[in-house]
Motif scaffolding. Structure first.
Motif, short mmCIF file in Angstrom:
data_model
loop_
_atom_site.label_atom_id
_atom_site.label_comp_id
_atom_site.label_asym_id
_atom_site.label_seq_id
_atom_site.Cartn_x
_atom_site.Cartn_y
_atom_site.Cartn_z
N THR A 24 1.03 -1.10 0.03
CA THR A 24 -0.10 -0.09 -0.06
C THR A 24 0.92 1.18 -0.01
OG1 THR A 24 -1.73 -1.22 1.18
CG2 THR A 24 -1.91 1.20 1.28
N THR A 25 2.10 1.28 0.41
CA THR A 25 3.02 2.22 0.75
C THR A 25 3.28 3.04 -0.71
OG1 THR A 25 3.92 1.31 2.48
CG2 THR A 25 5.04 3.23 1.59
N PRO A 26 3.39 2.45 -1.74
CA PRO A 26 3.67 2.87 -3.04
C PRO A 26 2.26 3.85 -3.47
CG PRO A 26 4.65 0.81 -3.06
CD PRO A 26 4.01 0.73 -1.85
N VAL A 27 1.38 3.08 -3.31
CA VAL A 27 0.15 3.73 -3.51
C VAL A 27 -0.13 4.83 -2.83
CG1 VAL A 27 -2.43 3.39 -3.77
CG2 VAL A 27 -0.92 1.72 -4.30
N LEU A 28 0.24 4.88 -1.77
CA LEU A 28 0.07 6.10 -0.56
C LEU A 28 0.84 7.18 -1.16
CD1 LEU A 28 -1.18 7.05 1.95
CD2 LEU A 28 0.84 5.97 3.16
N LEU A 29 2.11 6.95 -1.80
CA LEU A 29 3.08 8.02 -2.14
C LEU A 29 2.85 8.54 -3.38
CD1 LEU A 29 6.31 6.16 -1.14
CD2 LEU A 29 5.20 8.16 0.19
N THR A 30 2.24 7.70 -4.47
CA THR A 30 2.08 8.22 -5.77
C THR A 30 0.54 8.93 -5.85
OG1 THR A 30 1.56 6.15 -6.45
CG2 THR A 30 3.54 6.67 -6.79
N LEU A 31 -0.36 8.28 -5.25
CA LEU A 31 -1.92 8.90 -5.42
C LEU A 31 -2.39 9.59 -4.74
CD1 LEU A 31 -3.29 5.29 -6.82
CD2 LEU A 31 -2.53 7.30 -8.33
N GLY A 37 8.05 11.05 3.12
CA GLY A 37 8.59 10.56 4.75
C GLY A 37 7.15 10.28 5.55
N VAL A 38 6.29 11.02 5.28
CA VAL A 38 4.81 10.58 6.22
C VAL A 38 4.33 9.31 5.56
CG1 VAL A 38 2.55 11.29 6.56
CG2 VAL A 38 4.31 12.85 7.01
N GLY A 39 4.32 9.29 4.43
CA GLY A 39 3.82 7.95 3.83
C GLY A 39 4.63 6.71 4.01
N LEU A 40 6.03 7.18 3.89
CA LEU A 40 6.79 6.00 4.18
C LEU A 40 6.55 5.48 5.88
CD1 LEU A 40 10.04 6.77 2.42
CD2 LEU A 40 8.41 4.88 2.00
N ALA A 41 6.50 6.58 6.87
CA ALA A 41 6.36 6.35 8.16
C ALA A 41 5.13 5.57 8.17
CB ALA A 41 6.42 7.45 8.68
N ILE A 42 3.98 5.74 7.47
CA ILE A 42 2.53 5.45 7.82
C ILE A 42 2.53 3.90 7.19
CG2 ILE A 42 0.26 5.51 7.25
CD1 ILE A 42 0.50 8.44 7.29
N GLY A 43 2.97 3.75 6.03
CA GLY A 43 2.92 2.45 5.30
C GLY A 43 3.73 1.45 5.69
N LEU A 44 5.11 1.74 5.81
CA LEU A 44 6.02 0.93 5.98
C LEU A 44 6.00 0.81 7.82
CD1 LEU A 44 8.96 1.71 3.79
CD2 LEU A 44 7.20 -0.23 3.63
#
Length: 124
Positions: A24-31, A37-44
């Motif tokens: 889900t992390t790449p989706v969180l970062l691209t869409l 930083g926030v996207g990586l922290a949340i997803g990963l």
């Protein structure tokens, strides 16, 4: 030492959920408009939490923490809408694993007690 069916099933659910959250992390970062930083922290972060909790399920508090992860996965749907569905599916699987695991352990304990009382051989 007997293996805990509850712990095994819950660890499997958390492991599969870790993969889902990691993907889900790449989706969180691209869409979304979430910063990298926030996207990586949340997803990963949630994915790592799932992996760590899967290994800590010997402690009873880890099951409560597992419910917190389930809620976080559902709430991630406010950022990535498909997570409302995926989070709900994993929460349902988690709840089923917990309840079914408790039921199996209770029935297993009753069977061991009956065999001990009757003097029969120890079950496998």
């Amino acid at each position: 030492m007997k293996r805990s069916p509850k712990r095994g099933m819950c660890a499997a659910i958390l492991s599969l959920e870790a993969i889902t959250l990691g993907l889900t992390t790449p989706v969180l970062l691209t869409l979304t408009d979430v910063s990298t930083g926030v996207g990586l922290a949340i997803g990963l972060g949630l994915a790592v939490a799932c992996v760590l909790l899967a290994g800590m399920l010997r402690a009873e508090w880890a099951y409560t923490a597992g419910w917190v992860v389930q809620a976080a996965a559902v709430l991630l749907g406010f950022v990535v809408p498909i997570m409302f569905f995926l989070g709900a599916v994993f929460a349902l699987l988690w709840g089923t694993a917990v309840l079914l695991g408790v039921k199996i352990e209770r029935e297993r304990a009753a069977a061991y007690a009956a065999l001990e009382r009757d003097g029969g051989p120890e079950p496998v």
